[in-house]
Design a protein around this motif. Structure first.
Motif, short mmCIF file in Angstrom:
data_model
loop_
_atom_site.label_atom_id
_atom_site.label_comp_id
_atom_site.label_asym_id
_atom_site.label_seq_id
_atom_site.Cartn_x
_atom_site.Cartn_y
_atom_site.Cartn_z
N LYS A 30 17.48 4.99 5.67
CA LYS A 30 18.18 3.72 5.91
C LYS A 30 17.55 2.56 5.15
O LYS A 30 18.22 1.80 4.47
N SER A 31 16.22 2.43 5.28
CA SER A 31 15.54 1.32 4.60
C SER A 31 15.61 1.48 3.09
O SER A 31 15.80 0.49 2.36
N THR A 32 15.47 2.72 2.63
CA THR A 32 15.53 2.96 1.18
C THR A 32 16.90 2.58 0.63
O THR A 32 17.02 1.96 -0.42
N CYS A 73 20.25 -6.42 7.86
CA CYS A 73 19.23 -6.51 8.92
C CYS A 73 18.66 -5.11 9.12
O CYS A 73 19.36 -4.20 9.59
N ASP A 74 17.40 -4.92 8.73
CA ASP A 74 16.79 -3.59 8.81
C ASP A 74 16.02 -3.46 10.13
O ASP A 74 14.90 -3.94 10.24
N GLU A 75 16.64 -2.83 11.10
CA GLU A 75 16.06 -2.66 12.44
C GLU A 75 15.51 -3.98 12.98
O GLU A 75 14.34 -4.06 13.37
N PRO A 76 16.35 -5.02 13.02
CA PRO A 76 15.84 -6.36 13.37
C PRO A 76 15.36 -6.46 14.81
O PRO A 76 14.63 -7.40 15.14
MG LIG Z 1 13.43 2.07 8.02
#
Ligand SMILES: [Mg+2]
Ligand SMILES: Nc1ncnc2c1ncn2[C@@H]1O[C@H](COP(=O)(O)OP(=O)(O)O)[C@@H](O)[C@H]1O
Length: 346
Positions: free
Chosen positions: A59-61, A184-187
């Motif tokens: 997901k982050s990548t 929003c990455d796991e905010p």
């Molecule tokens: Mg991540």
């Protein structure tokens, strides 16, 4: 749902890391880690897309690839027709104004030596260097107010704020350049459960009032349920299911989504006790050697020989797409067999 041109059209996006180890010779074969393995989705202006998957699913990548922070292959077409993948940093700068990010760890993502005012103003200084000090200050205060911070706290430092307030600072920093999309990455993953809803509600209000598009990444389907127009479920760098939220939660088609949903706690204690969690077989495979065909097949209660042979494409209706050779609700027998296999491993 709008039928205008998508804001962002992601096609066959791939990210592969070469993770050579110490001791590897220059002529050693590359060690390839497939973090994102061919992701497709289109995001409409003003839409909120939830992206869900367990830790390590890419997901982050994926998010970082979209703004040029990691090299990627494939395409991410912005609404003006520009492909963001492979853009030079100089040409990317313009789009970095329109696409802002909010990160997981609120305190760690804020520079401890800068005041809140300086932190929130930073993207403005990068993208609009001609603004006067007075204009910058006015806009910082406006945006502090917009996210529920007191403008008279402008000269304080991040450590003087709670986790939830730090996340509000991060959101104000993203908003100040009036982006079209915030990723929003796991905010809320690092926040207390009681604070999570406040931050999610703030993002939902801002999205509605400002007509922003949001990509909201989480590892838990329950977090994105109420904020998302559509939800994308990832596993080992691939899209398993992509559907309108209502349809996904009411009638998940992919066995993986069904397993994830079965693990979400339900508020009614009696239902919670009587429900069956669909177990996943075995371990998460390494992204260095993903299974052939469907990457989920080694853990799937429904896997058949065909699943090893070809990669299932995302198919179905425009509002509900599933990448599975045998989509549909798992039968009671299938669930019972999976539970039995879990209890007595071979
Ligand atoms: Mg991540
Ligand atoms: N810079 C990097 N170098 C090598 N491997 C990476 C790098 N960033 C992420 N990975 C690997 O890529 C995979 C996906 O990671 P990530 O995108 O962080 O997943 P998620 O955000 O869903 O938890 C993981 O196996 C992770 O270890």
């Amino acid at each position: 749902m709008t039928h205008a041109e998508p804001l962002l059209d992601v096609r066959d996006l791939r990210v592969t890391f070469d993770i050579r180890r110490e001791g590897d010779m220059p002529w050693s074969p590359p060690r390839l880690l497939h973090a994102v393995g061919g992701v497709n989705f289109a995001l409409n202006p003003g839409e909120t897309l939830g992206i869900v998957g367990e830790s390590g699913s890419g997901k982050s990548t994926l998010a970082r690839a979209l703004i040029g922070l990691v090299p990627a292959n494939g395409h991410a077409i912005w609404q003006d027709g520009t492909d963001l993948i492979g853009l030079s940093p100089r040409r990317m700068l313009r789009y970095r104004n329109d696409i802002q990010m909010v990160f997981q760890d609120p305190l760690a993502s804020l520079n401890p030596r800068m005041t809140v005012g300086q932190i929130i103003a930073e993207p403005l200084r990068t993208h609009h260097p001609g603004l006067s000090r007075a204009e910058i200050k006015t806009r910082v205060k406006e945006n502090m107010e917009r996210v529920g911070l007191l403008p008279n706290q402008i000269n304080r430092y991040p450590h003087e704020f709670s986790g939830g307030q730090c996340q509000r600072i991060g959101i104000a920093r993203a908003l100040i350049v009036e982006p079209k999309l915030i990723i929003c990455d796991e905010p809320v993953s690092a926040l207390d459960v009681s604070i999570q809803a406040q931050v999610i509600n703030l993002l939902a209000d801002l999205q509605r009032d400002l007509g922003l598009a949001l990509i909201f990444i989480a590892h838990d389907l329950s977090v994105v349920k109420h904020i998302s127009d559509r939800v994308l479920v990832m596993y080992l760098g691939r899209v398993m299911e992509l559907a309108e939220a209502q349809s996904l939660y009411a009638a998940p088609q992919h066995p993986y989504t069904q397993a994830l949903l079965s693990a979400v706690p339900v508020p009614d204690p009696e239902l919670e006790r009587s429900k069956t969690i669909i177990p996943l077989a075995g371990e998460l495979p390494s992204p260095m050697s993903p299974p052939s065909g469907c990457v989920f097949r080694t853990r799937c209660p429904r896997a058949q020989a065909a699943c090893a042979e070809s990669v299932p494409e995302l198919m179905g209706s425009p509002t509900h797409l599933t990448a599975c050779h045998f989509p549909g609700k798992l039968s009671e027998e299938e669930v019972a067999l999976a539970v039995q296999a879990e209890a007595e491993p071979a």
